[in-house]
Design a protein around this motif. Structure first.
Motif, mmCIF file in Angstrom:
data_model
loop_
_atom_site.group_PDB
_atom_site.id
_atom_site.type_symbol
_atom_site.label_atom_id
_atom_site.label_comp_id
_atom_site.label_asym_id
_atom_site.label_seq_id
_atom_site.Cartn_x
_atom_site.Cartn_y
_atom_site.Cartn_z
ATOM 1 N N GLN A 34 87.134 48.684 -14.403
ATOM 2 C CA GLN A 34 86.958 49.366 -14.196
ATOM 3 C C GLN A 34 87.338 50.220 -12.415
ATOM 4 O OE1 GLN A 34 82.424 48.497 -13.798
ATOM 5 N NE2 GLN A 34 82.459 50.701 -15.888
ATOM 6 N N LYS A 35 87.920 49.242 -11.622
ATOM 7 C CA LYS A 35 88.346 49.050 -10.245
ATOM 8 C C LYS A 35 89.351 49.642 -10.931
ATOM 9 C CE LYS A 35 85.118 46.300 -8.158
ATOM 10 N NZ LYS A 35 84.891 44.541 -7.430
ATOM 11 N N ALA A 36 89.963 49.189 -11.300
ATOM 12 C CA ALA A 36 91.826 49.581 -11.568
ATOM 13 C C ALA A 36 91.899 50.632 -11.797
ATOM 14 C CB ALA A 36 92.703 48.633 -12.316
ATOM 15 N N THR A 37 91.683 51.235 -13.134
ATOM 16 C CA THR A 37 91.713 52.593 -13.202
ATOM 17 C C THR A 37 90.982 53.550 -12.038
ATOM 18 O OG1 THR A 37 90.944 51.953 -15.279
ATOM 19 C CG2 THR A 37 90.342 54.405 -15.230
ATOM 20 N N ILE A 38 89.782 53.211 -11.504
ATOM 21 C CA ILE A 38 90.060 54.342 -10.764
ATOM 22 C C ILE A 38 90.695 54.485 -9.397
ATOM 23 C CG2 ILE A 38 87.633 54.964 -8.210
ATOM 24 C CD1 ILE A 38 85.885 53.999 -10.949
ATOM 25 N N SER A 39 90.934 53.473 -9.408
ATOM 26 C CA SER A 39 92.162 52.734 -7.999
ATOM 27 C C SER A 39 93.406 54.014 -8.668
ATOM 28 C CB SER A 39 92.596 51.795 -7.633
ATOM 29 O OG SER A 39 93.610 51.470 -8.654
ATOM 30 N N LYS A 40 93.672 54.141 -9.548
ATOM 31 C CA LYS A 40 94.638 55.506 -10.106
ATOM 32 C C LYS A 40 94.743 56.425 -9.788
ATOM 33 C CE LYS A 40 96.079 51.708 -13.690
ATOM 34 N NZ LYS A 40 96.909 51.434 -15.192
ATOM 35 N N TYR A 41 93.574 57.102 -9.546
ATOM 36 C CA TYR A 41 93.020 58.783 -9.714
ATOM 37 C C TYR A 41 93.823 57.957 -8.469
ATOM 38 C CZ TYR A 41 89.273 58.263 -12.588
ATOM 39 O OH TYR A 41 88.984 58.065 -13.318
ATOM 40 N N THR A 42 94.453 60.464 -8.829
ATOM 41 C CA THR A 42 95.356 60.981 -7.523
ATOM 42 C C THR A 42 94.718 62.287 -7.252
ATOM 43 O OG1 THR A 42 97.435 61.898 -6.939
ATOM 44 C CG2 THR A 42 97.041 62.281 -9.341
ATOM 45 N N TYR A 43 94.153 62.570 -6.351
ATOM 46 C CA TYR A 43 93.437 63.679 -5.674
ATOM 47 C C TYR A 43 94.948 64.718 -4.638
ATOM 48 C CZ TYR A 43 90.436 60.315 -6.819
ATOM 49 O OH TYR A 43 89.157 59.287 -6.803
ATOM 50 N N HIS A 44 96.274 64.151 -4.671
ATOM 51 C CA HIS A 44 96.833 65.090 -4.085
ATOM 52 C C HIS A 44 98.375 65.412 -5.096
ATOM 53 C CE1 HIS A 44 99.617 61.748 -2.800
ATOM 54 N NE2 HIS A 44 97.982 60.689 -2.868
ATOM 55 N N ALA A 45 99.302 66.381 -4.729
ATOM 56 C CA ALA A 45 100.379 67.083 -5.716
ATOM 57 C C ALA A 45 101.244 65.833 -4.614
ATOM 58 C CB ALA A 45 100.420 68.264 -5.281
ATOM 59 N N PRO A 46 101.682 66.161 -6.023
ATOM 60 C CA PRO A 46 103.053 65.268 -4.807
ATOM 61 C C PRO A 46 104.199 65.797 -4.525
ATOM 62 C CG PRO A 46 103.417 65.664 -7.841
ATOM 63 C CD PRO A 46 101.579 65.820 -7.342
ATOM 64 N N ASP A 47 105.013 65.464 -3.785
ATOM 65 C CA ASP A 47 105.935 65.445 -3.180
ATOM 66 C C ASP A 47 107.345 65.773 -4.050
ATOM 67 O OD1 ASP A 47 104.752 65.203 -0.685
ATOM 68 O OD2 ASP A 47 105.660 62.832 -0.399
ATOM 69 N N GLY A 48 107.325 67.261 -3.417
ATOM 70 C CA GLY A 48 109.078 67.150 -4.342
ATOM 71 C C GLY A 48 108.265 68.970 -5.419
ATOM 72 N N LEU A 49 107.355 69.444 -4.996
ATOM 73 C CA LEU A 49 107.345 70.366 -6.260
ATOM 74 C C LEU A 49 108.051 71.272 -6.479
ATOM 75 C CD1 LEU A 49 103.359 69.784 -7.332
ATOM 76 C CD2 LEU A 49 104.885 68.985 -8.769
ATOM 77 N N ASP A 50 108.404 71.818 -7.080
ATOM 78 C CA ASP A 50 108.683 73.370 -6.267
ATOM 79 C C ASP A 50 108.246 74.311 -6.370
ATOM 80 O OD1 ASP A 50 108.094 73.966 -8.935
ATOM 81 O OD2 ASP A 50 110.088 75.017 -10.345
ATOM 82 N N PHE A 51 106.718 74.373 -5.951
ATOM 83 C CA PHE A 51 106.173 75.354 -5.026
ATOM 84 C C PHE A 51 105.255 75.117 -4.566
ATOM 85 C CE2 PHE A 51 103.943 73.799 -9.456
ATOM 86 C CZ PHE A 51 103.533 74.188 -9.047
#
Length: 194
Positions: A34-51
């Motif tokens: 469970q800890k490993a799964t939750i640690s993978k969650y992302t809460y921000h957009a990745p860098d380098g998007l074209d918008f």
């Protein structure tokens, strides 16, 4: 596109989700899985998007019809939106808090039209977020409290010491092919005519 449900949320809900899961990890005794799964969650957009991301879209569709997000992505394209798929957002949490569905005892989000067969996609988009939107506490379906059908789980993941299943014991976890879906197949909510 009547086979897709979606909601547009402001990016700020991700801050709320992050706080929720940080608190969840410190408040409860979790397994390493469970800890490993939750640690993978992302809460921000990745860098380098074209918008420039302005919102997130939570999309859901009938998982019996398709496991792939093709229709959800076609919907976004049809809206003229730029988008980026984010598979490691806390999808179930976002879908339940946005009112799209409710949690079942099997730790899956149940949708009125598809039961727990629904699939969820999460996308950063350039869609302008609404000023008013649903963001509520998560709810468990009422009939799960007395049903007990999913207790037939071969992994014995439904126990008396907590209401929700021990998802880390599910024999499907980490498997590409379906091995067991008994908790979904026996669920009366999935058997009803929609």
């Amino acid at each position: 596109m009547g086979d897709i449900k979606y909601t547009v949320l402001p990016l700020a809900v991700l801050d709320s989700a992050k706080v929720y899961f940080e608190d969840f990890v410190t408040k409860y005794q979790l397994s390493d899985y469970q800890k490993a799964t939750i640690s993978k969650y992302t809460y921000h957009a990745p860098d380098g998007l074209d918008f420039t991301p302005k919102s997130i879209v939570i999309a859901a569709w009938d998982g019996k019809a398709s496991r792939e997000p093709i229709a959800a992505e076609a919907l976004l394209k049809g809206m003229g939106a730029k988008f980026h798929d984010m598979p490691w957002m806390p999808k179930k949490h976002l879908a339940a808090r946005s009112g799209m569905g409710k949690y079942g005892k099997n730790n899956l989000v149940c949708f009125d039209d598809w039961g727990s067969y629904g699939r969820i996609g999460t996308y950063f988009t350039d869609i302008e977020p609404p000023s008013n939107y649903i963001w509520q506490d998560t709810e468990i379906m009422d009939f799960c409290a007395t049903c007990g059908k999913c207790d037939a789980c071969p992994g014995k993941n439904f126990r008396d010491d907590r209401f929700l299943a021990y998802a880390e014991g599910c024999i499907n976890i980490g498997k590409e092919a379906k091995v067991c879906s008994l908790c979904i197949e026996v669920c009366p909510f999935n058997q009803k005519e929609n």
